[in-house]
Scaffold this motif. Structure first.
Motif, PDB file in Angstrom:
ATOM      1  N   LYS A 111     -16.778 -51.253 -19.582  1.00  0.00           N
ATOM      2  CA  LYS A 111     -17.400 -51.647 -20.850  1.00  0.00           C
ATOM      3  C   LYS A 111     -16.973 -53.069 -21.204  1.00  0.00           C
ATOM      4  O   LYS A 111     -16.280 -53.298 -22.191  1.00  0.00           O
ATOM      5  N   ASN A 112     -17.369 -54.036 -20.400  1.00  0.00           N
ATOM      6  CA  ASN A 112     -17.027 -55.436 -20.651  1.00  0.00           C
ATOM      7  C   ASN A 112     -18.063 -56.335 -19.964  1.00  0.00           C
ATOM      8  O   ASN A 112     -19.090 -55.855 -19.497  1.00  0.00           O
ATOM      9  N   ARG A 113     -17.771 -57.638 -19.893  1.00  0.00           N
ATOM     10  CA  ARG A 113     -18.711 -58.581 -19.281  1.00  0.00           C
ATOM     11  C   ARG A 113     -18.990 -58.256 -17.823  1.00  0.00           C
ATOM     12  O   ARG A 113     -20.108 -58.406 -17.342  1.00  0.00           O
ATOM     13  N   LEU A 114     -17.969 -57.792 -17.126  1.00  0.00           N
ATOM     14  CA  LEU A 114     -18.131 -57.464 -15.713  1.00  0.00           C
ATOM     15  C   LEU A 114     -19.097 -56.295 -15.533  1.00  0.00           C
ATOM     16  O   LEU A 114     -19.956 -56.308 -14.655  1.00  0.00           O
ATOM     17  N   GLY A 115     -18.997 -55.278 -16.384  1.00  0.00           N
ATOM     18  CA  GLY A 115     -19.902 -54.136 -16.314  1.00  0.00           C
ATOM     19  C   GLY A 115     -21.343 -54.529 -16.595  1.00  0.00           C
ATOM     20  O   GLY A 115     -22.270 -54.028 -15.951  1.00  0.00           O
ATOM     21  N   ARG A 116     -21.542 -55.425 -17.556  1.00  0.00           N
ATOM     22  CA  ARG A 116     -22.901 -55.888 -17.859  1.00  0.00           C
ATOM     23  C   ARG A 116     -23.486 -56.685 -16.692  1.00  0.00           C
ATOM     24  O   ARG A 116     -24.673 -56.570 -16.375  1.00  0.00           O
ATOM     25  N   LYS A 117     -22.640 -57.455 -16.021  1.00  0.00           N
ATOM     26  CA  LYS A 117     -23.091 -58.217 -14.850  1.00  0.00           C
ATOM     27  C   LYS A 117     -23.446 -57.279 -13.697  1.00  0.00           C
ATOM     28  O   LYS A 117     -24.433 -57.491 -12.986  1.00  0.00           O
ATOM     29  N   GLN A 118     -22.655 -56.228 -13.526  1.00  0.00           N
ATOM     30  CA  GLN A 118     -22.911 -55.278 -12.445  1.00  0.00           C
ATOM     31  C   GLN A 118     -24.176 -54.472 -12.712  1.00  0.00           C
ATOM     32  O   GLN A 118     -24.912 -54.131 -11.784  1.00  0.00           O
ATOM     33  N   LEU A 119     -24.461 -54.167 -13.970  1.00  0.00           N
ATOM     34  CA  LEU A 119     -25.648 -53.387 -14.308  1.00  0.00           C
ATOM     35  C   LEU A 119     -26.935 -54.171 -14.023  1.00  0.00           C
ATOM     36  O   LEU A 119     -27.975 -53.579 -13.753  1.00  0.00           O
ATOM     37  N   LYS A 120     -26.860 -55.499 -14.055  1.00  0.00           N
ATOM     38  CA  LYS A 120     -28.044 -56.317 -13.769  1.00  0.00           C
ATOM     39  C   LYS A 120     -28.471 -56.212 -12.305  1.00  0.00           C
ATOM     40  O   LYS A 120     -29.585 -56.574 -11.952  1.00  0.00           O
ATOM     41  N   LYS A 121     -27.590 -55.708 -11.437  1.00  0.00           N
ATOM     42  CA  LYS A 121     -27.933 -55.553 -10.029  1.00  0.00           C
ATOM     43  C   LYS A 121     -28.619 -54.222  -9.742  1.00  0.00           C
ATOM     44  O   LYS A 121     -28.902 -53.908  -8.599  1.00  0.00           O
ATOM     45  N   LEU A 122     -28.881 -53.447 -10.783  1.00  0.00           N
ATOM     46  CA  LEU A 122     -29.561 -52.161 -10.641  1.00  0.00           C
ATOM     47  C   LEU A 122     -31.035 -52.332 -11.004  1.00  0.00           C
ATOM     48  O   LEU A 122     -31.359 -52.796 -12.093  1.00  0.00           O
ATOM     49  N   LYS A 123     -31.921 -51.975 -10.089  1.00  0.00           N
ATOM     50  CA  LYS A 123     -33.366 -52.063 -10.309  1.00  0.00           C
ATOM     51  C   LYS A 123     -33.933 -50.648 -10.220  1.00  0.00           C
ATOM     52  O   LYS A 123     -33.751 -49.982  -9.207  1.00  0.00           O
ATOM     53  N   ILE A 124     -34.620 -50.190 -11.278  1.00  0.00           N
ATOM     54  CA  ILE A 124     -35.105 -48.813 -11.329  1.00  0.00           C
ATOM     55  C   ILE A 124     -36.622 -48.827 -11.515  1.00  0.00           C
ATOM     56  O   ILE A 124     -37.137 -49.543 -12.373  1.00  0.00           O
ATOM     57  N   TYR A 125     -37.319 -47.995 -10.739  1.00  0.00           N
ATOM     58  CA  TYR A 125     -38.772 -47.879 -10.818  1.00  0.00           C
ATOM     59  C   TYR A 125     -39.153 -46.412 -10.853  1.00  0.00           C
ATOM     60  O   TYR A 125     -38.600 -45.592 -10.123  1.00  0.00           O
ATOM     61  N   SER A 126     -40.127 -46.076 -11.721  1.00  0.00           N
ATOM     62  CA  SER A 126     -40.500 -44.668 -11.882  1.00  0.00           C
ATOM     63  C   SER A 126     -41.331 -44.159 -10.710  1.00  0.00           C
ATOM     64  O   SER A 126     -41.302 -42.979 -10.412  1.00  0.00           O
ATOM     65  N   GLY A 127     -42.058 -45.013 -10.037  1.00  0.00           N
ATOM     66  CA  GLY A 127     -42.882 -44.593  -8.902  1.00  0.00           C
ATOM     67  C   GLY A 127     -42.205 -44.852  -7.566  1.00  0.00           C
ATOM     68  O   GLY A 127     -41.054 -45.286  -7.503  1.00  0.00           O
ATOM     69  N   PRO A 128     -42.933 -44.614  -6.469  1.00  0.00           N
ATOM     70  CA  PRO A 128     -42.337 -44.800  -5.141  1.00  0.00           C
ATOM     71  C   PRO A 128     -42.348 -46.244  -4.642  1.00  0.00           C
ATOM     72  O   PRO A 128     -41.745 -46.541  -3.617  1.00  0.00           O
ATOM     73  N   ASN A 129     -43.002 -47.162  -5.349  1.00  0.00           N
ATOM     74  CA  ASN A 129     -43.111 -48.552  -4.890  1.00  0.00           C
ATOM     75  C   ASN A 129     -42.159 -49.457  -5.649  1.00  0.00           C
ATOM     76  O   ASN A 129     -41.855 -49.229  -6.819  1.00  0.00           O
ATOM     77  N   HIS A 130     -41.700 -50.524  -4.970  1.00  0.00           N
ATOM     78  CA  HIS A 130     -40.859 -51.532  -5.605  1.00  0.00           C
ATOM     79  C   HIS A 130     -41.202 -52.907  -5.033  1.00  0.00           C
ATOM     80  O   HIS A 130     -41.661 -53.015  -3.894  1.00  0.00           O
ATOM     81  N   PRO A 131     -40.986 -53.993  -5.815  1.00  0.00           N
ATOM     82  CA  PRO A 131     -41.353 -55.336  -5.353  1.00  0.00           C
ATOM     83  C   PRO A 131     -40.250 -56.076  -4.594  1.00  0.00           C
ATOM     84  O   PRO A 131     -40.298 -57.290  -4.485  1.00  0.00           O
ATOM     85  N   HIS A 132     -39.251 -55.368  -4.064  1.00  0.00           N
ATOM     86  CA  HIS A 132     -38.122 -56.034  -3.423  1.00  0.00           C
ATOM     87  C   HIS A 132     -38.128 -55.876  -1.904  1.00  0.00           C
ATOM     88  O   HIS A 132     -37.066 -55.817  -1.279  1.00  0.00           O
ATOM     89  N   ALA A 133     -39.288 -55.823  -1.303  1.00  0.00           N
ATOM     90  CA  ALA A 133     -39.383 -55.655   0.146  1.00  0.00           C
ATOM     91  C   ALA A 133     -38.855 -56.881   0.892  1.00  0.00           C
ATOM     92  O   ALA A 133     -38.367 -56.763   2.022  1.00  0.00           O
ATOM     93  N   ALA A 134     -38.916 -58.059   0.267  1.00  0.00           N
ATOM     94  CA  ALA A 134     -38.453 -59.279   0.925  1.00  0.00           C
ATOM     95  C   ALA A 134     -36.941 -59.270   1.159  1.00  0.00           C
ATOM     96  O   ALA A 134     -36.448 -59.933   2.072  1.00  0.00           O
ATOM     97  N   GLN A 135     -36.189 -58.503   0.364  1.00  0.00           N
ATOM     98  CA  GLN A 135     -34.745 -58.431   0.520  1.00  0.00           C
ATOM     99  C   GLN A 135     -34.325 -57.470   1.636  1.00  0.00           C
ATOM    100  O   GLN A 135     -33.154 -57.361   1.945  1.00  0.00           O
ATOM    101  N   LYS A 136     -35.283 -56.759   2.216  1.00  0.00           N
ATOM    102  CA  LYS A 136     -35.042 -55.793   3.295  1.00  0.00           C
ATOM    103  C   LYS A 136     -33.957 -54.777   2.917  1.00  0.00           C
ATOM    104  O   LYS A 136     -32.895 -54.726   3.545  1.00  0.00           O
TER     105      LYS A 136
END
Length: 142
Positions: A111-136
């Motif tokens: 519960k600090n700045r580090l946790g907020r920074k780590q949460l930004k690395k989480l990407k959630i999508y309700s369906g089966p598709n996501h736009p991050h295919a370029a990152q492999k």
């Protein structure tokens, strides 16, 4: 002898994709939080962000055990007097399935700045598709 610290600019960050279909919410969230923090790596340092990126797909198909769909409550305050709104887990999964997983993971991070920074690395999508295919992203079996 000094303890070696990882250099922030040389930390290797991988991308993982997780399919949340028929996964139990709490067990899924603990594994995601561990990956976001970097606790699975030998270079883990508590005060540095050594974690990876995590993409979650099929968020609307996550499972809750027992009677949590009817009994688990989520709260939101509008900022106005008497503006406390409450929703059951069933309503939240119907309206905002991404928010259910995001809140479960957020509450397992620091519960600090580090946790907020780590949460930004989480990407959630309700369906089966996501736009991050370029990152492999690599599939992560949980």
């Amino acid at each position: 002898m000094k303890t070696p610290l990882p250099q922030v600019d040389k930390i290797e960050r991988n991308w993982y994709v997780v399919d949340a279909q028929n996964k139990v919410l709490g067990r899924l969230a603990t594994q995601i939080a561990m990956r976001l923090r970097g606790k699975h790596k030998p270079i883990f340092t508590p005060h540095l962000d050594t974690g990876d990126f995590v993409i979650v797909v099929n968020a609307e198909k996550v499972r809750l055990t027992g009677k949590k769909l009817e009994k688990k409550m989520y709260y939101k305050h509008t900022g106005y007097i008497g503006g406390l709104k409450s929703f059951t887990a069933k309503e939240m999964l119907k309206r905002k399935p991404e928010e259910v997983i995001r809140l479960a993971v957020k509450r397992m991070l620091p519960k600090n700045r580090l946790g907020r920074k780590q949460l930004k690395k989480l990407k959630i999508y309700s369906g089966p598709n996501h736009p991050h295919a370029a990152q492999k992203p690599q599939p992560l079996n949980i």
